[in-house]
Motif scaffolding. Structure first.
Motif: not given
Length: 210
Positions: A176-191
């Motif tokens: 609860a209340g922990a959402a980050i107000q930033r999304g992804l530019a591309a699905s495979l961009s997380v490292c």
């Protein structure tokens, strides 16, 4: 883009490399190979169709591979007993990413605000009710990432950390209340690196999640 060993040439492109129990599993072209400590590759399966990047995860004895391109969603599992097998369950919907989390495989469900999971320690088993819905925003779910005992559900404009609650109906719940107000530019961009997550945000800036 290619593998070579013992005078042989395995034609690429290399679409995924995933290590399970110290053994690298490589999707090269439409084939699956293992590589031993001497760099020698062994062919273990054919039929990983498509040409795009493949996402992979494992549960210690089974590796799962997924690919999504041109509206076609496919998945395969590999283990030493059954070899490489197509996932045929009608409740496997494909995904751009896959993660192993608390004894199940977790996937983003393409073009929806949902994510779903496999049966316990079984990448071939799925049921219709094993899914959750991103709670913060109406944006589409683009990726899932296991991080420090939680699962991050990445959307187009937001990201949500979920934890394992063990509930019978669906075992995952959002913080609860922990959402980050930033999304992804591309699905495979997380490292994953340096005890953190790096990603390219929906504003095309590079971020580190702390």
């Amino acid at each position: 883009s290619t593998l070579s060993g013992e005078g042989r040439l395995v034609y690429g492109p290399v679409r995924a490399i995933h290590t399970m129990a110290g053994i690298p599993y490589v999707v090269s072209g439409n084939n699956l190979y293992t590589i031993d400590r001497y760099g020698v590759e062994t062919f273990v399966g054919a039929g990983v169709i498509g040409s795009g990047f493949v996402s992979a995860a494992d549960n210690g004895t089974e590796v799962i591979f997924t690919v999504s391109e041109s509206g076609n969603n496919f998945g395969w599992t590999y283990d030493s007993t059954n070899g490489l097998r197509v996932i045929t369950s009608p409740y496997f919907y494909g995904s751009k990413t896959v993660q192993f989390f608390k004894s199940v495989f977790v996937f983003d469900r393409i073009d929806t605000n949902q994510f779903y999971h496999s049966g316990i320690l079984d990448g071939q088993s799925y049921i219709a009710t094993n899914y959750g819905t991103a709670e913060t925003s109406s944006d589409l779910v683009l990726a899932v990432t296991e991080y420090k005992g939680n699962i991050i559900i990445w959307g187009e404009r937001t990201a949500e950390p979920w934890f394992f609650s063990g509930a019978t109906a669906f075992p995952l719940e959002p913080y609860a209340g922990a959402a980050i107000q930033r999304g992804l530019a591309a699905s495979l961009s997380v490292c994953k690196e340096d005890e953190s997550l790096f990603f390219i945000g929906d504003d095309h800036m590079h971020y580190r999640l702390n």
